[in-house]
Design an enzyme around this catalytic site. Structure first.
Site, PDB file in Angstrom:
ATOM      1  N   HIS A   1       0.856  -1.190   0.000  1.00  0.00           N
ATOM      2  CA  HIS A   1       0.000   0.000   0.000  1.00  0.00           C
ATOM      3  C   HIS A   1       0.886   1.232   0.000  1.00  0.00           C
ATOM      4  O   HIS A   1       1.738   1.404   0.870  1.00  0.00           O
ATOM      5  CB  HIS A   1      -0.894  -0.016   1.239  1.00  0.00           C
ATOM      6  CG  HIS A   1      -1.792   1.179   1.342  1.00  0.00           C
ATOM      7  ND1 HIS A   1      -2.772   1.460   0.414  1.00  0.00           N
ATOM      8  CD2 HIS A   1      -1.847   2.179   2.260  1.00  0.00           C
ATOM      9  CE1 HIS A   1      -3.401   2.567   0.761  1.00  0.00           C
ATOM     10  NE2 HIS A   1      -2.852   3.023   1.873  1.00  0.00           N
TER      11      HIS A   1
ATOM     12  N   ASP B   1      -2.136   4.009  -4.444  1.00  0.00           N
ATOM     13  CA  ASP B   1      -2.827   3.033  -3.598  1.00  0.00           C
ATOM     14  C   ASP B   1      -2.126   1.675  -3.552  1.00  0.00           C
ATOM     15  O   ASP B   1      -1.760   1.203  -2.488  1.00  0.00           O
ATOM     16  CB  ASP B   1      -4.288   2.857  -4.025  1.00  0.00           C
ATOM     17  CG  ASP B   1      -5.091   2.118  -2.959  1.00  0.00           C
ATOM     18  OD1 ASP B   1      -4.908   2.417  -1.776  1.00  0.00           O
ATOM     19  OD2 ASP B   1      -5.866   1.212  -3.316  1.00  0.00           O
TER      20      ASP B   1
ATOM     21  N   LYS C   1      -1.117  10.762   1.398  1.00  0.00           N
ATOM     22  CA  LYS C   1      -0.196  10.295   0.338  1.00  0.00           C
ATOM     23  C   LYS C   1      -0.677  10.734  -1.039  1.00  0.00           C
ATOM     24  O   LYS C   1       0.103  11.257  -1.848  1.00  0.00           O
ATOM     25  CB  LYS C   1      -0.083   8.751   0.389  1.00  0.00           C
ATOM     26  CG  LYS C   1       0.451   8.202   1.692  1.00  0.00           C
ATOM     27  CD  LYS C   1       0.646   6.702   1.630  1.00  0.00           C
ATOM     28  CE  LYS C   1      -0.644   5.931   1.434  1.00  0.00           C
ATOM     29  NZ  LYS C   1      -1.590   6.096   2.573  1.00  0.00           N
TER      30      LYS C   1
ATOM     31  N   ARG D   1      17.277  15.436  12.857  1.00  0.00           N
ATOM     32  CA  ARG D   1      17.293  16.816  12.378  1.00  0.00           C
ATOM     33  C   ARG D   1      18.549  17.138  11.575  1.00  0.00           C
ATOM     34  O   ARG D   1      18.675  18.245  11.054  1.00  0.00           O
ATOM     35  CB  ARG D   1      17.161  17.772  13.568  1.00  0.00           C
ATOM     36  CG  ARG D   1      15.852  17.575  14.320  1.00  0.00           C
ATOM     37  CD  ARG D   1      15.723  18.508  15.490  1.00  0.00           C
ATOM     38  NE  ARG D   1      15.645  19.905  15.074  1.00  0.00           N
ATOM     39  CZ  ARG D   1      15.434  20.923  15.929  1.00  0.00           C
ATOM     40  NH1 ARG D   1      15.272  20.683  17.210  1.00  0.00           N
ATOM     41  NH2 ARG D   1      15.398  22.161  15.477  1.00  0.00           N
TER      42      ARG D   1
END
Length: 307
Positions: free
Chosen positions: A139, A178, A160, A244
């Site tokens: 998916h 999908d 998404k 980060r």
């Protein structure tokens, strides 16, 4: 083991069927390679790779033409005693009638192509490697961003498809939404494609199904794409520590192949399309030898030494 139907090969490689009476249904290829049966035509059948597509080029064709009818009959009898998926004659070289008769008797299809032998061999091997590669379905959304195959993953409804739509509007290309079919072409390469039924479609909650190819044009879609980078979207967790700097790369694994992966926290106000685009550009920059995080680290170390 996967099988590629001969009819699919005929359509993909634009082959002409010289044995129309031979039923193609039920015939298939299981090996992503070809064989040029030069040694077999010379009478040496040890280690004959009969399960492969048999390609006849100019060398094999002219050798056959030099044989006597009696010798050819003997070679044909032995050759067609093997379970061969098909023969392909290249360079528009027409096989003789006796060859076609023997093939029809044994129900072995014979095809013709106008392509050069080496070009055809390379093309069919590359295509069969993709078609017969180990495959899984996951998916997600796969997009081509500046030549980088970005697989966007995350829970349903996280955004998404919306990110993919924004990327398309920014000039990038959709491969699949999908459901992503991932093929392991080699130990280094994963190729993603769309299931035929959902190809070029995007589902947007509240709007429905959108046909990207019709809406944005053929330049907005792509059939296949190598998977170079995985971006996993997740809900923002204020108690979680996020990377980060990016000094170390994280990886995810599909079919035994590792792919660079970034976990992106989602919260209101973050533009996913720009984040994905920047991640793809940064990936390309790293592959070209420049790492921004390492450059920052080097500058900090130099500054500490001076002070």
């Amino acid at each position: 083991m996967g099988v590629v139907n001969l009819q699919k090969i005929v359509e993909k490689m634009d082959l002409k069927n010289l044995t129309p009476d031979v039923e193609l249904e039920g015939h298939g290829v299981k090996v992503p390679d070809i064989n040029r049966p030069a040694l077999q035509l010379a009478g040496f059948f040890d280690h004959f790779a009969s399960e492969r597509v048999q390609v006849i080029g100019y060398v094999e064709y002219t050798y056959l033409a030099s044989l006597t009818e009696e010798h050819k009959e003997k070679i044909y009898d032995t050759l067609f005693s093997y379970d061969i998926p098909c023969f392909v004659f290249c360079r528009n070289l027409q096989p003789e009638e006796r060859f076609l008769e023997k093939a029809a008797e044994r129900q072995i299809p014979v095809f013709l192509t106008t392509k050069q032998t080496s070009a055809f061999s390379a093309e069919i091997i590359r295509w069969l490697n993709v078609e017969l590669a180990p495959c899984i379905s996951i998916h997600g959304v796969l997009v081509d961003v500046m030549g980088v195959g970005v697989l966007i993953m995350g829970e349903s409804g996280i955004g998404k498809s919306e990110a993919a739509l924004e990327l398309i509007k920014r000039g990038h290309r959709l491969v699949t939404d999908d459901v992503v079919e991932i093929h392991k072409v080699s130990d280094d390469t994963l190729v993603g494609t769309a299931p035929g039924i959902t190809r070029h479609f995007i589902e947007l909650r509240g709007i429905g199904i959108i046909d990207v190819k019709t809406l944005f044009g053929v330049q907005s879609v792509k059939e296949t794409q190598n998977i170079d980078l995985v971006i996993t979207l997740e809900d923002w967790d204020k108690d979680k520590e996020y990377d980060r700097l990016g000094l170390t790369e994280e990886y995810t694994e599909f079919l035994g192949n590792k792919v660079v992966c970034h976990n992106i926290p989602i919260r209101p106000g973050r533009n996913l399309a720009i984040i994905v685009e920047s991640a793809a550009a940064n990936y390309r920059q790293k592959r070209m030898g420049y790492n921004a995080a390492q450059e920052l680290y080097r500058r900090v170390q130099e500054n500490l030494k001076r002070n």
